[in-house]
Scaffold this motif. Structure first.
Motif, mmCIF file in Angstrom:
data_model
loop_
_atom_site.group_PDB
_atom_site.id
_atom_site.type_symbol
_atom_site.label_atom_id
_atom_site.label_comp_id
_atom_site.label_asym_id
_atom_site.label_seq_id
_atom_site.Cartn_x
_atom_site.Cartn_y
_atom_site.Cartn_z
ATOM 1 N N LYS A 84 0.652 -1.288 0.148
ATOM 2 C CA LYS A 84 0.040 0.115 -0.030
ATOM 3 C C LYS A 84 0.677 1.163 -0.145
ATOM 4 C CE LYS A 84 -3.398 0.475 2.877
ATOM 5 N NZ LYS A 84 -3.934 0.237 4.169
ATOM 6 N N PHE A 85 1.978 1.210 0.691
ATOM 7 C CA PHE A 85 2.757 2.564 0.761
ATOM 8 C C PHE A 85 4.123 2.466 0.188
ATOM 9 C CE2 PHE A 85 0.588 2.001 5.254
ATOM 10 C CZ PHE A 85 -0.581 2.806 4.938
ATOM 11 N N GLU A 86 4.433 3.697 -0.376
ATOM 12 C CA GLU A 86 5.588 3.906 -1.083
ATOM 13 C C GLU A 86 6.367 4.978 -0.579
ATOM 14 O OE1 GLU A 86 4.065 6.395 -4.993
ATOM 15 O OE2 GLU A 86 3.882 4.016 -4.905
ATOM 16 N N GLU A 87 7.627 5.176 -0.931
ATOM 17 C CA GLU A 87 8.607 6.254 -0.793
ATOM 18 C C GLU A 87 7.906 7.458 -1.084
ATOM 19 O OE1 GLU A 87 12.522 6.047 -1.977
ATOM 20 O OE2 GLU A 87 12.814 3.792 -1.525
ATOM 21 N N GLY A 88 7.929 8.423 -0.124
ATOM 22 C CA GLY A 88 7.437 9.837 -0.261
ATOM 23 C C GLY A 88 5.707 9.696 0.419
ATOM 24 N N ASP A 89 5.145 8.727 0.779
ATOM 25 C CA ASP A 89 4.036 8.753 1.388
ATOM 26 C C ASP A 89 4.157 9.398 2.832
ATOM 27 O OD1 ASP A 89 2.753 7.968 -0.824
ATOM 28 O OD2 ASP A 89 2.499 5.680 -0.027
ATOM 29 N N VAL A 90 3.157 10.349 3.277
ATOM 30 C CA VAL A 90 3.211 10.854 4.502
ATOM 31 C C VAL A 90 2.077 9.806 5.336
ATOM 32 C CG1 VAL A 90 2.707 12.850 5.934
ATOM 33 C CG2 VAL A 90 3.476 12.970 3.730
ATOM 34 N N LEU A 91 2.674 9.370 6.342
ATOM 35 C CA LEU A 91 1.824 8.538 7.156
ATOM 36 C C LEU A 91 1.674 8.858 8.644
ATOM 37 C CD1 LEU A 91 3.225 4.862 5.858
ATOM 38 C CD2 LEU A 91 1.423 6.212 4.841
ATOM 39 N N THR A 92 0.540 8.520 9.273
ATOM 40 C CA THR A 92 0.299 8.841 10.498
ATOM 41 C C THR A 92 -0.157 7.539 11.249
ATOM 42 O OG1 THR A 92 -0.801 10.095 12.218
ATOM 43 C CG2 THR A 92 -1.929 9.626 10.308
ATOM 44 N N GLY A 93 0.378 7.213 12.521
ATOM 45 C CA GLY A 93 0.148 5.992 13.299
ATOM 46 C C GLY A 93 0.737 6.092 14.751
ATOM 47 N N TRP A 94 0.860 4.992 15.098
ATOM 48 C CA TRP A 94 1.617 4.688 16.647
ATOM 49 C C TRP A 94 3.100 4.477 16.595
ATOM 50 C CZ3 TRP A 94 -1.227 6.537 20.349
ATOM 51 C CH2 TRP A 94 -2.721 6.876 20.461
ATOM 52 N N GLY A 95 3.981 5.326 16.160
ATOM 53 C CA GLY A 95 5.230 5.183 15.889
ATOM 54 C C GLY A 95 6.091 5.274 17.039
ATOM 55 N N GLY A 96 5.714 5.879 18.186
ATOM 56 C CA GLY A 96 6.408 6.011 19.312
ATOM 57 C C GLY A 96 7.276 7.341 19.594
ATOM 58 N N VAL A 97 8.120 7.546 20.562
ATOM 59 C CA VAL A 97 8.820 8.691 20.571
ATOM 60 C C VAL A 97 10.021 8.519 20.141
ATOM 61 C CG1 VAL A 97 9.665 10.389 22.193
ATOM 62 C CG2 VAL A 97 7.526 9.609 22.415
ATOM 63 N N GLN A 98 10.403 8.377 18.849
ATOM 64 C CA GLN A 98 11.713 8.128 18.435
ATOM 65 C C GLN A 98 11.817 8.768 16.809
ATOM 66 O OE1 GLN A 98 12.042 3.921 17.608
ATOM 67 N NE2 GLN A 98 9.882 3.727 17.104
ATOM 68 N N GLN A 99 12.813 8.900 16.148
ATOM 69 C CA GLN A 99 13.005 9.473 14.976
ATOM 70 C C GLN A 99 12.666 8.637 13.902
ATOM 71 O OE1 GLN A 99 17.186 10.776 15.738
ATOM 72 N NE2 GLN A 99 16.235 12.816 15.758
ATOM 73 N N TYR A 100 12.926 7.254 13.869
ATOM 74 C CA TYR A 100 12.493 6.423 12.709
ATOM 75 C C TYR A 100 11.877 5.111 13.267
ATOM 76 C CZ TYR A 100 16.184 8.783 9.841
ATOM 77 O OH TYR A 100 16.886 9.837 9.373
ATOM 78 N N VAL A 101 11.098 4.619 12.445
ATOM 79 C CA VAL A 101 10.226 3.501 12.885
ATOM 80 C C VAL A 101 10.275 2.476 11.626
ATOM 81 C CG1 VAL A 101 8.053 4.275 12.464
ATOM 82 C CG2 VAL A 101 8.160 2.232 14.155
ATOM 83 N N VAL A 102 10.044 1.305 11.713
ATOM 84 C CA VAL A 102 9.819 0.107 10.762
ATOM 85 C C VAL A 102 8.491 -0.499 11.199
ATOM 86 C CG1 VAL A 102 10.505 -2.195 9.945
ATOM 87 C CG2 VAL A 102 12.262 -0.321 10.208
ATOM 88 N N THR A 103 7.483 -0.579 10.162
ATOM 89 C CA THR A 103 6.284 -1.106 10.245
ATOM 90 C C THR A 103 5.792 -1.835 9.274
ATOM 91 O OG1 THR A 103 3.909 -0.454 10.858
ATOM 92 C CG2 THR A 103 5.331 1.420 9.609
ATOM 93 N N ASN A 104 4.789 -2.658 9.461
ATOM 94 C CA ASN A 104 4.273 -3.473 8.206
ATOM 95 C C ASN A 104 2.709 -2.546 7.631
ATOM 96 O OD1 ASN A 104 2.254 -3.775 10.342
ATOM 97 N ND2 ASN A 104 2.437 -6.005 10.463
ATOM 98 N N GLY A 105 2.741 -1.534 8.457
ATOM 99 C CA GLY A 105 1.776 -0.674 8.106
ATOM 100 C C GLY A 105 0.360 -0.840 8.643
#
Length: 334
Positions: A84-105
């Motif tokens: 569903k998601f590709e480079e450049g997409d702006v996403l919002t979710g529960w990523g936590g207090v960190q600068q990067y996150v890996v997710t299955n979406g």
């Protein structure tokens, strides 16, 4: 490197700086079907205090050693065959207090920053806005002519609650701390009246602002303010329990309402609400709220601070009241 705020110990009372530890770890690589998101902003919300307690709640507590839970928004910088998601997409979710996150979406949503800036998607068009919308319309069941009282009225949720109630034709009174916030409610947000809980007697002020009582009370604060509000209920009044920020850092037992029999006398209801219960209807709410914003009927305010290193000082503003609107922390380094 990925700067991450790691939860180190469960606080008693107001969390101290050593509740967390800031670590720098290598940025993880996304596996097959995953994306790597670079966070730009994270959301600071009173509910975060409750997530630190090892008690039964509507969501499991944050575990020791985990990244501190928070809402977030950022940009996909790498996609490994995500469907569903590709480079450049702006996403919002529960990523936590960190600068990067890996997710299955899962539980991440794509948003359009051409329509609104990033911070708004974790504020008015995010969890706080959804909480306000569904709390006042679905649980509060407001109708034209209702007298609506809102506590924490200058905050992320309360400020939206009051404005929606005004749009729906209600008389709206807000409770906030300090003359400046009360002025903001009336002059900028269009509330009909305001009560400064820091300088006024609550019972006297409520009689002044709501001489006929209240039909709906949206409670973000709990404690004494909830107890006094119970004395002003009209017949078939509805109370929405959204939060109890006055009680979150208690070192003693939570103070409950002693005037609860007013619910019986006035055939009133008091109902808790958790925004996640309405997730299937978020898009509908965002569309309606976006329309109100375009029409100039709904104002959005984000109070943005910078630097993941400043998390603790910024977090404290939730409880000192040193903010207006939605509290946001920028974690992307320029």
């Amino acid at each position: 490197m990925n700067k991450q705020l790691i939860f180190k110990k469960r606080p008693i009372g107001m969390p101290e700086a050593d509740t967390w530890e800031l670590e720098s770890n290598p940025i993880a690589e996304p596996g097959e079907g995953e994306v790597l998101i670079q966070h730009h902003y994270i959301s600071l919300d009173p509910a975060m205090r409750g997530w630190m307690n090892d008690t039964k709640s509507y969501i499991p507590p944050v575990q020791i050693g985990e990244v501190m839970r928070s809402g977030s928004i950022g940009i996909v910088v790498k996609s490994n065959n995500h469907p569903k998601f590709e480079e450049g997409d702006v996403l919002t979710g529960w990523g936590g207090v960190q600068q990067y996150v890996v997710t299955n979406g899962e539980n991440w949503y794509k948003v359009d920053t051409n329509l609104a800036p990033m911070p708004m998607y974790i504020g008015t068009l995010g969890m706080p806005g959804m909480t306000a919308y569904f709390g006042i319309t679905e649980v509060g069941k407001i109708k034209e002519g209702d007298i609506v009282l809102v506590s924490g009225a200058a905050g992320a949720v309360g400020s939206i609650v009051g404005q929606i109630a005004k749009i729906k034709g209600c008389k709206v009174i807000g409770i906030a701390g300090g003359a400046d916030k009360c002025k903001y409610l009336i002059d900028e947000l269009g509330f009909d009246g305001a009560i400064d809980y820091k300088s006024e007697n609550l019972a006297t002020a409520l009689k002044r602002e709501c001489p006929k009582g209240i039909d709906v009370y949206f409670d973000n604060v709990g404690g004494e303010i909830l107890d006094v509000a119970l004395t002003r209920l009209r017949m078939h009044a509805r109370i929405i329990i959204c939060g109890a920020i006055s009680q979150y850092n208690n070192k003693t037992a939570i103070k409950g309402p002693s005037n609860y029999l007013s619910l019986l006398v006035n055939r009133a209801t008091m109902q808790g609400m958790v925004v996640m219960d309405y997730a299937k209807d978020y898009a509908k709410a965002a569309q309606e709220m976006g329309m109100w914003m375009m029409q100039g009927k709904l104002k959005s305010r984000e109070d943005v601070y910078e630097g993941i290193e400043n998390f603790h000082d910024t977090f404290k503003r939730l409880f000192t009241g040193d903010k207006k609107g939605k509290l946001v922390l920028k974690v992307k380094e320029d």
